[in-house]
Design an enzyme around this catalytic site. Structure first.
Site: not given
Ligand code: 1CP
Length: 364
Positions: A33, A37, A46, A83, A160
């Site tokens: 990540r 944010r 964003r 994502d 999910y």
């Molecule tokens: O790592 C990076 O910089 C690349 C971008 C990336 C990756 C690899 C994002 C951007 N998401 C992910 C993978 C991801 N997405 C995972 C696997 C990694 C982990 O366990 O953290 C998971 C479970 C998700 C699902 C997801 N997408 C969540 C989690 C929900 C939960 O169950 O709590 C969330 C909050 C997102 C949205 C998201 N994806 C990425 C970002 C920067 C965001 C935040 C969105 C925003 O800007 O509001």
């Protein structure tokens, strides 16, 4: 005759070399990540994009946010901005991101009929926006550092798809697992085929390594992990092309909470394993021997502490890995990639990340 391939020109390839346990001058580093944010410039882009999915679908802006952390930190790899939930969205589940709640699916799949209707999306059609982002980022990186592509594991995506969003206990999905395992296997099998074709397309578009995020595999019992998560990741690993552009494309498996399955994960044919902070890296190294490289594993919460604590914890991670290195391994060929044990939190200050990477670069 040598089995080694001729690498395509890459100015900094220590990340790819460490994944294959080849010699490196220092421990390579990146952060899960790393675009996100916690960066004010990310929040601005964003906002400009509108929604999170609009940001993912906009090639230029997805490329821009991928590059943002690279302008701040000397990381050794970039990760595609996208994502894991793009696949179920392309399957028609209707993904939305709700402020404060996270991802929501308008059409979760909760019964046999809905699951049997699911098809495998075409990565160059419904998911073309992801491949366009990969191609644009590779162009922008211009051979400076490698680009990581990624996908979710079938089990993690299923959490999910069945729950309809984030969940604490995965009650609906686990009820299906215990009462109707055949239907769950149908779902996991379709998702595994989709992940395989999606990752193959990312590699064809220019991803130089790929990571499978099994964020919720650690919620399973030992037996169920093997049957419902590992099994499908193994299938994916076995069907990925392992060379592109004359160079090996390493595969990283990351199961959060997967410490007890490292030997089995190493036997899937993956090149490297992601390790969370609950596992000691030296013990992990002793368990998997020379089979795979290891990536990790600092607790992201260390980054809420002050500079001295961050520097000290970085050194502990590097030292703990070194404590497990077998005497037979040549110096420099240890196969460690520094990372956090899970993604960085939105509330962490970018300055704390700077301290962390500075210490890895000096000490690693
Ligand atoms: O790592 C990076 O910089 C690349 C971008 C990336 C990756 C690899 C994002 C951007 N998401 C992910 C993978 C991801 N997405 C995972 C696997 C990694 C982990 O366990 O953290 C998971 C479970 C998700 C699902 C997801 N997408 C969540 C989690 C929900 C939960 O169950 O709590 C969330 C909050 C997102 C949205 C998201 N994806 C990425 C970002 C920067 C965001 C935040 C969105 C925003 O800007 O509001």
């Amino acid at each position: 005759m040598t089995t080694e391939t001729t690498p395509s020109p890459l100015k900094n390839d220590r990340f790819l070399r460490a994944l294959l346990r080849e010699e490196v001058d220092r421990t390579p580093m990146w952060m899960m990540r790393q675009a996100g944010r916690y960066l004010p410039e990310y929040r601005k882009t964003r906002e400009q994009a509108g929604s999170f999915m609009d940001l993912c679908r906009n090639t230029e802006l997805a490329c821009e946010v991928t590059m943002q952390p690279l302008r701040r930190y000397p990381v050794d790899a970039a990760i595609l901005f996208s994502d894991i939930l793009t696949i179920p969205d392309a399957m028609g589940l209707g993904l939305r991101f709700v402020a404060g709640e996270g991802p929501v699916f308008d059409n979760p799949v909760r019964d046999k009929a809905a699951i049997e209707k699911l098809g495998v999306p075409d990565p160059e059609d419904e998911l073309k926006y992801v491949m366009d982002a990969v191609r644009a980022i590779r162009k922008e990186l211009d051979g400076s550092i490698p680009l990581i592509g990624f996908a979710g594991s079938p089990w993690t995506l299923a959490t999910y798809m069945v729950e309809g969003g984030p969940s604490k206990d995965f009650a609906r999905l686990k009820a299906m697992m215990y009462s109707d395992p055949a239907t769950l296997h149908t779902l996991l099998s379709t998702v595994a085929k989709s992940v395989t074709s999606y990752l193959r397309a990312q590699i064809a578009a220019g991803a130089q390594a790929v990571q499978i995020f099994d964020s919720w595999g650690g919620a399973l019992s030992d037996e169920n992990y093997r049957e419902f998560s590992l099994n499908y990741m193994q299938q994916i690993v076995s069907e990925l092309p392992r060379e592109a552009d004359g160079r090996r494309v390493p595969v990283i498996l990351f199961t959060k909470g997967g410490g007890q399955w490292l030997e089995d994960m190493a036997d899937t044919g993956a090149d490297a394993l992601g390790i969370d902070w609950t596992t000691n890296l030296g013990n992990a190294r002793r368990l998997v021997g020379d089979k795979v490289a290891l990536q990790g594993n600092m607790d992201p919460c260390v980054l809420y502490a002050g500079e001295a604590a961050i520097r000290s914890e970085v050194r502990k991670v590097i030292d703990s890995f070194a404590s497990g290195v077998h005497l037979s391994i040549e110096p420099g060929k240890t196969g460690h990639i520094f990372n956090l044990g899970h993604g960085i939190h939105p509330g962490i200050k970018p300055e704390a990340v700077e301290v962390m990477f500075d210490e890895v670069a000096k000490y690693g």
